[in-house]
Scaffold this motif. Structure first.
Motif, PDB file in Angstrom:
ATOM      1  N   PRO A  52      -7.762  51.414 -30.499  1.00 41.48           N
ATOM      2  CA  PRO A  52      -7.310  50.886 -31.787  1.00 41.48           C
ATOM      3  C   PRO A  52      -8.262  49.840 -32.364  1.00 41.48           C
ATOM      4  O   PRO A  52      -8.921  49.113 -31.635  1.00 41.48           O
ATOM      5  CB  PRO A  52      -5.951  50.238 -31.453  1.00 41.48           C
ATOM      6  CG  PRO A  52      -5.526  50.865 -30.173  1.00 41.48           C
ATOM      7  CD  PRO A  52      -6.776  51.197 -29.435  1.00 41.48           C
ATOM      8  N   GLU A  60      -5.922  63.705 -25.272  1.00 39.35           N
ATOM      9  CA  GLU A  60      -5.559  62.507 -26.036  1.00 39.35           C
ATOM     10  C   GLU A  60      -4.217  61.932 -25.586  1.00 39.35           C
ATOM     11  O   GLU A  60      -4.042  60.708 -25.548  1.00 39.35           O
ATOM     12  CB  GLU A  60      -5.505  62.853 -27.529  1.00 39.35           C
ATOM     13  CG  GLU A  60      -6.859  63.185 -28.138  1.00 39.35           C
ATOM     14  CD  GLU A  60      -6.745  63.465 -29.627  1.00 39.35           C
ATOM     15  OE1 GLU A  60      -6.276  62.570 -30.347  1.00 39.35           O
ATOM     16  OE2 GLU A  60      -7.122  64.574 -30.048  1.00 39.35           O
ATOM     17  N   PHE A  61      -3.265  62.810 -25.239  1.00 42.59           N
ATOM     18  CA  PHE A  61      -1.953  62.339 -24.805  1.00 42.59           C
ATOM     19  C   PHE A  61      -2.070  61.542 -23.501  1.00 42.59           C
ATOM     20  O   PHE A  61      -1.395  60.528 -23.315  1.00 42.59           O
ATOM     21  CB  PHE A  61      -1.002  63.520 -24.615  1.00 42.59           C
ATOM     22  CG  PHE A  61       0.389  63.123 -24.196  1.00 42.59           C
ATOM     23  CD1 PHE A  61       1.206  62.362 -25.035  1.00 42.59           C
ATOM     24  CD2 PHE A  61       0.874  63.486 -22.951  1.00 42.59           C
ATOM     25  CE1 PHE A  61       2.479  61.986 -24.644  1.00 42.59           C
ATOM     26  CE2 PHE A  61       2.144  63.116 -22.551  1.00 42.59           C
ATOM     27  CZ  PHE A  61       2.955  62.359 -23.395  1.00 42.59           C
ATOM     28  N   LEU A 110      -9.275  56.647 -30.243  1.00 41.55           N
ATOM     29  CA  LEU A 110      -8.259  56.282 -29.267  1.00 41.55           C
ATOM     30  C   LEU A 110      -8.253  54.803 -28.904  1.00 41.55           C
ATOM     31  O   LEU A 110      -7.340  54.339 -28.240  1.00 41.55           O
ATOM     32  CB  LEU A 110      -8.445  57.108 -27.992  1.00 41.55           C
ATOM     33  CG  LEU A 110      -8.230  58.607 -28.199  1.00 41.55           C
ATOM     34  CD1 LEU A 110      -8.509  59.362 -26.916  1.00 41.55           C
ATOM     35  CD2 LEU A 110      -6.802  58.890 -28.661  1.00 41.55           C
ATOM     36  N   THR A 163      -3.315  58.120 -24.394  1.00 36.73           N
ATOM     37  CA  THR A 163      -2.230  57.366 -25.035  1.00 36.73           C
ATOM     38  C   THR A 163      -1.244  56.843 -23.994  1.00 36.73           C
ATOM     39  O   THR A 163      -0.770  55.705 -24.077  1.00 36.73           O
ATOM     40  CB  THR A 163      -1.498  58.247 -26.058  1.00 36.73           C
ATOM     41  OG1 THR A 163      -2.437  58.710 -27.034  1.00 36.73           O
ATOM     42  CG2 THR A 163      -0.398  57.459 -26.759  1.00 36.73           C
ATOM     43  N   GLN A 164      -0.938  57.676 -22.979  1.00 32.43           N
ATOM     44  CA  GLN A 164      -0.033  57.246 -21.911  1.00 32.43           C
ATOM     45  C   GLN A 164      -0.622  56.064 -21.132  1.00 32.43           C
ATOM     46  O   GLN A 164       0.091  55.120 -20.780  1.00 32.43           O
ATOM     47  CB  GLN A 164       0.231  58.413 -20.954  1.00 32.43           C
ATOM     48  CG  GLN A 164       1.177  59.472 -21.502  1.00 32.43           C
ATOM     49  CD  GLN A 164       1.412  60.574 -20.492  1.00 32.43           C
ATOM     50  OE1 GLN A 164       0.481  61.243 -20.052  1.00 32.43           O
ATOM     51  NE2 GLN A 164       2.668  60.750 -20.118  1.00 32.43           N
ATOM     52  N   GLN A 216      -2.740  53.871 -22.279  1.00 28.74           N
ATOM     53  CA  GLN A 216      -2.689  52.701 -23.159  1.00 28.74           C
ATOM     54  C   GLN A 216      -1.280  52.099 -23.188  1.00 28.74           C
ATOM     55  O   GLN A 216      -1.113  50.874 -23.105  1.00 28.74           O
ATOM     56  CB  GLN A 216      -3.133  53.099 -24.565  1.00 28.74           C
ATOM     57  CG  GLN A 216      -3.244  51.931 -25.525  1.00 28.74           C
ATOM     58  CD  GLN A 216      -3.817  52.377 -26.862  1.00 28.74           C
ATOM     59  OE1 GLN A 216      -4.580  53.322 -26.928  1.00 28.74           O
ATOM     60  NE2 GLN A 216      -3.439  51.675 -27.905  1.00 28.74           N
ATOM     61  N   GLU A 217      -0.273  52.952 -23.277  1.00 32.20           N
ATOM     62  CA  GLU A 217       1.110  52.464 -23.309  1.00 32.20           C
ATOM     63  C   GLU A 217       1.504  51.839 -21.975  1.00 32.20           C
ATOM     64  O   GLU A 217       2.225  50.836 -21.935  1.00 32.20           O
ATOM     65  CB  GLU A 217       2.050  53.621 -23.655  1.00 32.20           C
ATOM     66  CG  GLU A 217       1.916  54.099 -25.102  1.00 32.20           C
ATOM     67  CD  GLU A 217       2.750  55.334 -25.390  1.00 32.20           C
ATOM     68  OE1 GLU A 217       3.305  55.917 -24.415  1.00 32.20           O
ATOM     69  OE2 GLU A 217       2.835  55.727 -26.570  1.00 32.20           O
ATOM     70  N   SER A 273      -0.043  48.392 -21.870  1.00 26.96           N
ATOM     71  CA  SER A 273       0.687  47.506 -22.785  1.00 26.96           C
ATOM     72  C   SER A 273       2.021  47.066 -22.181  1.00 26.96           C
ATOM     73  O   SER A 273       2.410  45.903 -22.275  1.00 26.96           O
ATOM     74  CB  SER A 273       0.930  48.201 -24.127  1.00 26.96           C
ATOM     75  OG  SER A 273      -0.284  48.504 -24.774  1.00 26.96           O
TER      76      SER A 273
END
Length: 317
Positions: free
Chosen positions: A106, A54-55, A104, A58-59, A61-62, A65
């Protein structure tokens, strides 16, 4: 839980594994580009496929962004990442797809995606199809008449069968028997068919069929169902105003219908098939070529007019 074991150069093995899934069953250049980009992102943030978690997602996705990517773009990339991780899991290169563990993608990006691929009401689609008929009747020169017939046939066929763009635009005339169109993976050229599971016979309803027959009559001896003006290739590309998507967008805009695309007509067909015309899930799946019936959940929208139509049947006397 037994841990997945990756030996040798794990990422190379992972990419070879993906190649076995995506070639030759998926030939669309756009799909290949998305898959390659998703793999590059995974390699940036994970040492091997086995440690993607999951991390890692998330990385990614960031990172997207921070680069200023739109929400719809992030959703598309994450969707591709999810799909290829599912394939890694099937090959036992990954124990658990992190998308199966947490939410994951959003909700806000999901809403953006729904707006991007909104369906059109029955009335809006009918308005566009009537305009296509009108343009054909007003065309005078042979070339203008052919172009109008081609746009009209495309609009009517996409609205009535909900097919993918290249499945229709790259189809050969020999695959149409006057009633059924055989969407054939063996004829795939640069994405004519999304996957082997897309092979199917599609019945072309009467009104759409008559427009298609008119186009064939004007197409001469071309082997393509939707040929270019000179007939030597399929009408699959062209400038912004002259490609299939551009023509349909312009046709819809001319009667005040905004945002109509070939893909939004696919959404529209599936929405109205389920909520107005009485198709079951299996029937819709057969017509549109989904290999997984769960895909329909993304395509079927709540249509207020259809709901009103159905509720009008409610009564006790």
């Amino acid at each position: 839980m037994e841990m997945a074991v990756c030996s040798g150069d794990e990422w190379q093995r992972f990419e070879r594994s993906l190649a076995s899934f995506y070639s030759p069953s998926i030939r669309a250049k756009a799909t290949r580009k998305k898959v390659d980009y998703a793999v590059r992102l995974l390699k940036m943030f994970a040492d091997s496929p086995a440690v993607v978690d999951e991390f890692t997602i998330t990385q990614i996705q960031e990172y997207l962004s921070a680069r200023g990517c739109k929400k719809i773009t992030i959703s598309t990339v994450l969707g591709t990442v999810k799909a290829i991780l599912n394939k890694a899991k099937k090959k036992r290169m990954l124990d658990e797809n992190p998308f199966d563990v947490g939410d994951l993608i959003p909700r806000i990006t999901r809403r953006a995606m729904c707006r991007q691929h909104a369906h059109h009401s029955i009335d809006d689609v009918a308005l566009v199809l009537m305009k296509a008929d009108e343009d054909f009747e007003l065309a005078r020169s042979p070339q203008r008449r052919f172009i109008a017939a081609r746009t009209r046939a495309a609009a009517w066929v996409f609205a009535h069968v909900g097919a993918r763009s290249m499945e229709i635009m790259r189809a050969k005339r020999e695959r149409f028997d006057g009633e059924f169109l055989h969407i054939c993976h063996e004829d795939a050229i640069d994405g004519h068919c999304k996957s082997e599971g897309s092979d199917r016979l599609v019945f072309i309803p009467g009104e759409a069929r008559s427009r298609l027959v008119d186009l064939i009559a004007l197409s001469g001896s071309s082997q393509w169902l939707f040929p270019t003006v000179n007939g030597d290739g399929p009408w699959a590309t062209g400038g912004t105003k002259y490609c299939p998507l551009g023509r349909i967008k312009a046709l819809a805009a001319s009667v005040g219908v905004r945002g109509m695309t070939i893909h939004s007509l696919r959404h529209s067909f599936q929405t109205h098939a389920r909520s107005r015309w009485g198709f079951g899930r299996d029937q819709v799946q057969l017509v549109v070529g989904h290999t997984d019936e769960r895909t329909q959940d993304h395509y079927v929208h709540i249509d207020r007019d259809n709901l009103k139509h159905l509720m009008g049947r409610v009564g006790y006397f």
